[in-house]
Design a protein around this motif. Structure first.
Motif, mmCIF file in Angstrom:
data_model
loop_
_atom_site.group_PDB
_atom_site.id
_atom_site.type_symbol
_atom_site.label_atom_id
_atom_site.label_comp_id
_atom_site.label_asym_id
_atom_site.label_seq_id
_atom_site.Cartn_x
_atom_site.Cartn_y
_atom_site.Cartn_z
ATOM 1 N N GLY A 271 58.586 81.228 134.226
ATOM 2 C CA GLY A 271 59.544 81.758 135.188
ATOM 3 C C GLY A 271 60.157 80.701 136.083
ATOM 4 O O GLY A 271 59.596 79.617 136.280
ATOM 5 N N THR A 272 61.337 81.022 136.594
ATOM 6 C CA THR A 272 61.995 80.221 137.623
ATOM 7 C C THR A 272 62.154 81.099 138.844
ATOM 8 O O THR A 272 62.765 82.174 138.757
ATOM 9 N N ARG A 273 61.604 80.642 139.951
ATOM 10 C CA ARG A 273 61.786 81.399 141.190
ATOM 11 C C ARG A 273 63.097 80.958 141.825
ATOM 12 O O ARG A 273 63.258 79.792 142.176
ATOM 13 N N LEU A 274 64.026 81.889 141.933
ATOM 14 C CA LEU A 274 65.336 81.609 142.512
ATOM 15 C C LEU A 274 65.386 82.164 143.922
ATOM 16 O O LEU A 274 65.156 83.365 144.124
ATOM 17 N N SER A 275 65.670 81.300 144.871
ATOM 18 C CA SER A 275 65.774 81.708 146.271
ATOM 19 C C SER A 275 67.192 81.440 146.747
ATOM 20 O O SER A 275 67.663 80.294 146.702
ATOM 21 N N ILE A 276 67.860 82.483 147.176
ATOM 22 C CA ILE A 276 69.240 82.370 147.660
ATOM 23 C C ILE A 276 69.220 82.436 149.190
ATOM 24 O O ILE A 276 68.682 83.379 149.768
ATOM 25 N N LEU A 277 69.809 81.421 149.807
ATOM 26 C CA LEU A 277 69.806 81.350 151.272
ATOM 27 C C LEU A 277 71.142 81.800 151.859
ATOM 28 O O LEU A 277 72.188 81.657 151.221
#
Lengths: 115, 114
Positions: free
Chosen positions: B108-114
């Motif tokens: 998995g890739t943890r994607l965090s959008i700020l």
């Protein structure tokens, strides 16, 4: 449309206890596959077992066993003599054959095994 | 044992930016998938890909999303203009010749959008 229900949100057991995780599925198709996946705290998804709709034989793999009952649309997963390393979220999933084979997941059951 | 690999493991991006998530499926697999899991929720199907085209996509997979297999090994998911609600874990999976074979997932890739 197909659906997978895992009614148990969270289960806590003490090590060495047996535990059963329930899975109930809905589909109008007669040919389908059922799966269990494990998601440990590290986050990856680990394939555990696949069962097709024509094979109702129960399966045992070490401490893991699976009970598939078409009459009740259930595919339950039992861990015998649970261990701390079994702590994870367990997902039941369904694929309808003849489609592009998207997995439909249940909401998962978080299993916490303590000493 | 062969495995699906995903990069990066964690991606932090400003809202509105484009992001590309990369996956290397198991080498002899022909079916490729993307799923996402919003924190604490179930895993949801996004798209399946076979023979260089999309086989199926969910309602989540709107025009902001695209997939590509740019070469013989990589499989990418692009989100054109990220939104806050795109924050999730994105899983790539692949399976063998028959579509109902077990799908093997990457970490998995943890994607965090700020």
């Amino acid at each position: 449309a197909q659906k997978v229900t895992q009614a148990q949100t969270e289960i806590s057991v003490v090590e060495k206890e047996d535990v059963t995780l329930d899975c109930v599925y809905e589909t109008r198709d007669t040919t389908y596959y059922l799966f269990w996946y494990k998601q440990p705290p590290s986050g990856e998804l680990v394939f555990l077992i696949r069962r097709n709709s024509f094979d109702e034989q129960n399966e045992i793999s070490g401490r893991y066993s699976w009970n598939f009952q078409k009459s009740t649309s259930s595919f339950n997963f039992t861990i015998t003599a649970s261990q701390v390393v079994d702590s994870a979220v367990y997902f039941c999933a369904l694929i309808i054959t003849g489609t592009a084979s998207k997995l439909t997941f249940g909401t998962g059951t978080r299993l916490q095994v303590t000493l | 044992e062969p495995e699906v690999t995903q990069t990066p493991s964690h991606q932090v991006t400003q809202m509105g930016q484009e992001v590309i998530l990369r996956c290397v499926p198991i080498s002899n697999h022909l079916y490729f998938y993307w799923y996402r899991q919003i924190l604490g929720q179930k895993v949801e199907f996004l798209v399946s890909f076979y023979n260089n085209e999309i086989s199926e996509k969910s309602e989540i997979f709107d025009d902001q999303f695209s997939v590509e297999r740019p070469d013989g090994s990589n499989f990418t998911l692009k989100i054109r203009s990220t939104k806050l609600e795109d924050s999730a874990m994105y899983f790539c999976a692949s399976s063998d010749r028959q579509a109902n074979q077990p799908q093997h997932f990457g970490d998995g890739t943890r994607l965090s959008i700020l």
